[in-house]
Design an enzyme around this catalytic site. Sequence first.
Site, PDB file in Angstrom:
ATOM      1  N   CYS A  45       0.842  -1.216   0.000  1.00 49.88           N
ATOM      2  CA  CYS A  45       0.000   0.000   0.000  1.00 49.88           C
ATOM      3  C   CYS A  45       0.867   1.252   0.000  1.00 49.88           C
ATOM      4  CB  CYS A  45      -0.917  -0.001   1.217  1.00 49.88           C
ATOM      5  SG  CYS A  45      -2.010  -1.410   1.288  1.00 49.88           S
ATOM      6  N   ASP A 149     -20.452  13.227 -14.967  1.00 53.64           N
ATOM      7  CA  ASP A 149     -21.896  13.042 -14.767  1.00 53.64           C
ATOM      8  C   ASP A 149     -22.194  12.165 -13.543  1.00 53.64           C
ATOM      9  OD1 ASP A 149     -20.972  10.604 -15.677  1.00 53.64           O
ATOM     10  OD2 ASP A 149     -22.276  10.492 -17.428  1.00 53.64           O
TER      11      ASP A 149
HETATM   12  C1  BEZ Z   1       0.504  -4.696   1.741  1.00 56.99           C
HETATM   13  O1  BEZ Z   1       0.099  -3.571   1.454  1.00 56.99           O
HETATM   14  O2  BEZ Z   1       1.694  -4.992   1.668  1.00 56.99           O
HETATM   15  C2  BEZ Z   1      -0.471  -5.756   2.143  1.00 56.99           C
HETATM   16  C3  BEZ Z   1      -1.580  -5.424   2.893  1.00 56.99           C
HETATM   17  C4  BEZ Z   1      -2.465  -6.403   3.272  1.00 56.99           C
HETATM   18  C5  BEZ Z   1      -2.224  -7.719   2.910  1.00 56.99           C
HETATM   19  C6  BEZ Z   1      -1.112  -8.030   2.124  1.00 56.99           C
HETATM   20  C7  BEZ Z   1      -0.238  -7.044   1.751  1.00 56.99           C
END
Ligand code: BEZ
Length: 233
Positions: A45, A149
Site C-alpha cells: 500500500c 456526470d
Molecule cells: C501490503 O500492502 O503490503 C499488504 C496489505 C495487506 C495484505 C497483504 C499485503
Amino acid sequence: MSLKLGDEFPNFNLKTTAGEFQLHQWLGDKWGILFSHPADYTPVCTTELSRAAKLAPEFAKRNTKLIGLSCDVVENHHGWIKDIQAFGGPNVECSGSICKLVLPAEFPFPIIDDSDRKLAKHLGMIDPDEFDTKGLPLTARAVFIIGPDKKLKASLLYPATTGRNFDELLRLLDSLQLATRLPIATPADWKVGDKVMVPPNVKDEDVKKYFPQGVQIKNDLPSGKGYIRMAQV
Ligand code: BEZ
C-alpha cells in the site's frame, strides 16, 4: 450492492484527511478516481500511495481528482502519509533546462476514513481473505472511475497481494475520455497518439464525419470481413 457501469455513483458523506464533505460536491464537474487499499502502514500500500502521489499532477492534467480509502481512522492516515512521502522521496521539478529536487509540501489527495466499513460494504470492496488484528474485514484494492456526470465509467478489483499499476489507470482514463469525444474504442496496449479502432456500431456513412483523415480497413483476414477499422485521431 454491486455497482454496474453506467450506474450513478452514490453521494456518500465522507470523513477524510482533508475534512468532511459529500463526494459529489467535492468532485464538482471533474472526473474522479476513488481507490481503496487494505491497510495503512503496510508495504505494498505504501508503494501504491507513493506512486499515486507522484502521478497526481498527471491525473490533474486530465481534470481528475483522486481520493484514497481504507478502514483506518483519519489519524492513522495522517501518520502514514509522512511515511509515504519519505518513501517516495523528493519530486523533480524542472523549469526549462534547470531541474531541482523538491520535498512535497502536502499530500496531493485526501484519504477516506472508512473505519465503520460503510463504503467498503456498500461498494463490495471487502477482501474475503484480509482481516485486521481484531478480526475485522479489510478492503481489497478497488478502483472506481467516476465521470463528470457522476456515473461509474470503469472499475477494477485486485486482491491485497497484487499492487496496482497507476500508469495503467492514466491509460484507462485517456481511453475513457477520448471515447466521450469520439465514437472510438482503443485496442490492446493502446496509448495516446496510437491509432484507435472504429467500433462496429459506427456506420460506414458516418465514418467520414468523425474521421476526416480516413480509416484503414483490414480486409485480408481469413473471414474476409472488414470489421477491423483503424483511424488516427
Ligand atoms: C501490503 O500492502 O503490503 C499488504 C496489505 C495487506 C495484505 C497483504 C499485503
